[in-house]
Design an enzyme around this catalytic site. Structure first.
Site, PDB file in Angstrom:
ATOM      1  N   LYS A 185       0.847  -1.201   0.000  1.00  0.00           N
ATOM      2  CA  LYS A 185       0.000   0.000   0.000  1.00  0.00           C
ATOM      3  C   LYS A 185       0.878   1.245   0.000  1.00  0.00           C
ATOM      4  CE  LYS A 185      -1.517   2.761   2.727  1.00  0.00           C
ATOM      5  NZ  LYS A 185      -1.428   3.998   1.912  1.00  0.00           N
ATOM      6  N   GLU A 261      10.925   1.372   9.527  1.00  0.00           N
ATOM      7  CA  GLU A 261      11.838   2.443   9.086  1.00  0.00           C
ATOM      8  C   GLU A 261      11.120   3.747   9.376  1.00  0.00           C
ATOM      9  OE1 GLU A 261      14.832   2.052   7.968  1.00  0.00           O
ATOM     10  OE2 GLU A 261      14.911  -0.060   7.423  1.00  0.00           O
ATOM     11  N   CYS A 295      13.839  11.236   5.627  1.00  0.00           N
ATOM     12  CA  CYS A 295      14.073  10.780   7.008  1.00  0.00           C
ATOM     13  C   CYS A 295      15.539  10.985   7.362  1.00  0.00           C
ATOM     14  CB  CYS A 295      13.697   9.307   7.130  1.00  0.00           C
ATOM     15  SG  CYS A 295      14.490   8.308   5.867  1.00  0.00           S
ATOM     16  N   GLU A 392      11.045  16.553  13.959  1.00  0.00           N
ATOM     17  CA  GLU A 392      11.457  16.382  12.559  1.00  0.00           C
ATOM     18  C   GLU A 392      10.884  17.546  11.736  1.00  0.00           C
ATOM     19  OE1 GLU A 392       9.865  12.733  10.875  1.00  0.00           O
ATOM     20  OE2 GLU A 392      11.708  12.395   9.747  1.00  0.00           O
TER      21      GLU A 392
END
Ligand code: NAD
Length: 489
Positions: A185, A261, A295, A392
């Site tokens: 997905k 991850e 990331c 982040e």
């Protein structure tokens, strides 16, 4: 605004349906999902929206195909991957344009991702024939021990929007090599690159049911039942730590094997013995690649006080000169952010830092007009409490903070719940080893601003997750170990 013919052509070439059991289907509910161009905010195309019943059909197809696929000769599994790598390489320009249209980054950056993403297919085409078990004589000399390496079984993959192709191939290629079937997905913002990949793999000879693709507006509703389904044997997720945590909880019900991850908050350390010009170039790459939406993006720059001013000015000059615009335009280096929410979050973090005394040496504001653009930004005098040092950023914003010695640099670097990657610039070999060993991250870029490589084990520690993608380690995620204790008659 109408879509130019060249762009319409690459969109038209992509299947818009769900791939289930080797056939393309509309979503069972008859609904569609709109894919947007983040540089204009306009809809590019409508594609199928999968229902939970479609999810069930996809997992059934993967389950049915599993035994035969696990038994398929490894060399042939590898050759399918190799043919797909070749086709992607041949069509790199077209696939790069498609990626830019749905994700926003410049065509040059998309092309780099197409090459990087395809490389996992080539790398694992070579690994497919090297999955070996072991044979041993037990210490007491009686009988024999055989250790088999077998495919884990049907896998569920959920991928993010920031690298629409590579985040898929990092999972799909080792799973194919190891003999696993899968249901994938992709993120709802960027499903087109994954649909194009599925089409290429089908034509490269992948048997029906090995790869099933579901696109959907509501990920939770679709994937929740599949994670709870006993036929699934593995979940591999790339995305935010917050969603990863939730999926871990769901996966714990049936103790699914899990790879995660997740998010990052990479420190970029510049020591006073570093080559400052090289550090600035590395910083531009680590910060601005993918418009900062990676990331692995350097989230914060910790620079020795003696060289902080020089580094900040040079970085601001480089970043401030970058051309912002639609990723398809010539010379553009900085495309839009993925959507208005993401841009709003970046702006909120900058406003917070400025409110606490930071100075925008360059940039610091939203760009007006259609699309979700944000100015490339360098912030100096950032106070320790600023949210962007601990959260982040996921945008083109570089906060610079000074440090006085190695201990303080390391303290800053490890002061986060994340542990994906860190960057270090130093010419002192002893310091390089000391710092690399003490960094609490899964990866370190030493005197380089990028670590991604299909031949290397990519992954994090702490709340950046676990499991590794790429390298010889990448295949381990998709094999089970079976030990056979043998008595020799
Ligand atoms: P996200 O967590 O919002 O979404 C990732 C995927 O999960 C998407 O496909 C989404 O549809 C799906 N999803 C969301 N909620 C779900 C639910 N309840 N159940 C099932 N699926 C669900 O992340 P994003 O915004 O797409 O991506 C950005 C994040 O990904 C950043 O935090 C970034 O650091 C991280 N990331 C990590 C890596 C890595 O290798 N460590 C690589 C790329 C991106």
């Amino acid at each position: 605004m109408s879509i130019p013919t060249s762009e319409q052509k690459v969109i038209d070439a992509v299947p818009k349906q769900l791939l289930i059991g080797g056939e393309w289907h509309d979503g069972g509910g008859g609904e569609t999902l709109a894919v947007e161009d983040p540089s204009t905010g306009e809809t590019l195309v409508e594609i199928a929206d999968a229902t939970p019943a479609d999810g069930d059909a996809a997992l059934s197809a993967a389950t049915e195909a599993q035994f035969a696929w696990g038994d398929h000769p490894p060399r042939e599994r590898g050759e399918i991957l190799r043919r797909a790598w070749q086709e992607i390489s041949d069509r790199a320009d077209e696939l790069a344009l498609l990626m830019t249209l749905e994700m926003g980054k410049s065509v040059a950056e998309s092309k780099a991702e197409v090459t990087y993403g395809a490389e996992f297919l080539r790398w694992f085409s070579e690994e497919a024939v090297r999955i070996a078990g072991r044979y041993a004589i037990p210490p007491n000399g009686q009988g024999r021990m055989l250790v088999m390496r077998q495919p884990v079984g049907p896998c569920l993959f959920i991928t993010p929007w920031n690298f629409p192709l590579a985040m898929g191939t990092r999972k799909i290629a080792p799973a194919i090599a190891a003999g696993c079937t899968m249901v994938v997905k992709p993120a709802q913002q960027t499903p087109l690159s994954m649909l194009a990949l599925a089409d290429i793999l089908q034509r490269a000879g992948l048997p029906d049911g090995v790869l099933n693709i579901l696109t959907a507006k509501s990920s939770g509703k679709l994937m929740g039942p599949l994670i709870a389904d006993r036929r699934a044997r593995k979940l591999s997720f790339t995305g935010s730590t917050e969603v990863g945590r939730e999926l871990m909880k769901q996966a714990s019900e049936q103790l699914l094997r899990v790879s995660m991850e997740l998010g990052g908050n990479a420190p970029f350390l510049v020591f006073d013995d570093a080559d400052i010009d090289a550090a600035v170039e590395g910083a531009v790459l680590a910060k601005m690649r993918n418009v900062g939406e990676a990331c692995t993006a350097a989230n914060r720059f910790h620079v020795a006080t003696g060289v902080a001013e020089e580094f900040t000015q040079k970085l601001a000059a480089r970043i401030g000169a970058m051309k912002v615009g639609r990723g398809t335009e010539d010379g553009v280096e900085v495309g839009p952010l993925i959507d208005n929410d993401q841009r709003g979050k970046v702006d909120e973090l900058v406003t917070d830092a400025v409110g606490r005394g930071a100075e925008a040496v360059v940039g610091g504001a939203v760009v007006d007009g259609p699309g979700y653009f944000y100015e490339p930004t360098v912030l100096a005098n950032v106070s320790a409490e600023s949210r962007l040092l601990s959260e982040e950023i996921f945008g083109p914003v570089a906060p610079v903070v000074g440090f006085s010695d190695e201990e303080e640099a390391l303290d800053w670097a490890n002061r986060t719940e994340y542990g994906l990657v860190a960057y270090v610039y130093t010419r002192d070999l002893g310091r390089a080893f000391r710092v690399c060993e003490r960094l609490e991250t899964g990866m370190v870029g030493l005197n380089q601003g990028m670590v991604s490589n299909a031949a290397a084990p990519f992954g994090g520690v702490k709340q950046s997750g676990f499991g590794r993608e790429g390298g010889v380690e990448g295949i381990e995620e998709y094999v089970e170990t079976k030990y056979v204790a043998m008595t020799l008659p």
